[in-house]
Design an enzyme around this catalytic site. Structure first.
Site, short mmCIF file in Angstrom:
data_model
loop_
_atom_site.label_atom_id
_atom_site.label_comp_id
_atom_site.label_asym_id
_atom_site.label_seq_id
_atom_site.Cartn_x
_atom_site.Cartn_y
_atom_site.Cartn_z
N HIS A 194 61.87 85.75 52.58
CA HIS A 194 62.66 86.56 53.53
C HIS A 194 63.70 85.64 54.12
CE1 HIS A 194 64.16 88.98 56.70
NE2 HIS A 194 63.65 88.19 57.65
N GLU A 212 57.23 87.90 61.50
CA GLU A 212 57.55 88.76 60.36
C GLU A 212 56.71 88.47 59.11
OE1 GLU A 212 61.80 90.59 60.48
OE2 GLU A 212 62.02 88.42 60.33
#
Length: 258
Positions: A96, A77
């Site tokens: 994140h 990601e």
């Protein structure tokens, strides 16, 4: 010249601090833009944040391609980070996470996620939720390419925080200290907000836009630095004072006294 070794060391500290505060566990990540090349950013290889060491820090392009030495498999990601840096020149650091008290707010709309305590003001009052299914259909909910990352960054827009349905959130900041501070207090705010909702059916009173502005104005110096020094001690990491103590980054308007 920027001391890139110091930036990488601070990034290790940021990983440890976020893990200590349960913002991340074995998963989640924090990155920082390369100040010498704004089109690149630094992020660890795919490793649990509490295990990250300076040799794990990798340089990437916005598109998620490794620059130079590749110490190991990258996070799938990493496109979250690249897409936010691409869309937001003002952003210098990104987190994140799957912050456990935040995730429940990503899957319902009746109970809004809003700041309710002054220390939590940086999350802002306008917090959107990005649903990957709206554009990409049924997936594993992971952001694994730039199309997905750019769609998430579009939802984030000029804001500090965007929730991710059934997944977590992305947090953007103007410095590493800034984004770590916001991420920690976002988790604290979520826990307190859940408790406030549990107290009864009465309406809660969240912070107003004006109160958020008053709390965040000038906070980039003393307040962030005070938190960072404490967190370094908690995770047994070296503390290096920011340039605010020497003048350039210090805001004399910070009257919070926190």
């Amino acid at each position: 010249m920027t001391d890139l070794s110091q930036i990488k060391d601070d990034l290790v500290t940021a990983n440890r601090v976020l893990a200590y505060h349960h913002v991340v566990d074995s998963f989640g990540h924090v990155s920082m833009r390369n100040p010498e090349n704004p089109n690149h950013f630094f992020l660890s290889r795919a490793r649990a944040p509490n295990c990250v060491e300076i040799g794990d820090i990798t340089e990437f392009t916005h598109e998620g391609k490794t620059v130079g030495h590749e110490p190991g498999k990258p996070y799938s990601e990493r496109f979250i980070h690249g897409a936010v840096y691409e869309a937001r020149p003002d952003v210098m650091a990104v987190v994140h996470n799957h912050s456990p008290n935040v995730v429940p707010f990503t899957v319902q709309s009746r109970r809004k996620f809003r700041p309710i305590m002054h220390m939590c003001a940086p999350i802002g009052t306008d917090i959107p939720t990005w649903d990957i299914a709206n554009k990409f259909g049924a997936t594993n909910l992971l952001v694994t390419n730039m199309d997905m990352g750019r769609d998430l960054a579009k939802t984030l827009g000029p804001r500090t925080v965007a929730l991710m349905r059934g997944h977590g959130s992305v947090v953007a900041g103007k410095s590493l200290r800034d984004v770590v501070f916001t991420s920690i207090y976002m988790e604290i705010n979520a826990e307190m907000l859940i408790k406030a909702y549990q107290l009864g059916d009465g309406d809660i009173v969240p912070m107003s836009d004006e109160e958020v502005a008053a709390n965040t104005k000038g906070r980039a110096g003393f307040t962030y630095e005070r938190g960072w020094e404490n967190w370094c001690r908690l995770v047994n990491r070296p503390y290096y004072p920011s340039t605010w103590e020497m003048g350039p980054g210090f805001s004399k308007t910070d009257k919070s006294g926190l």
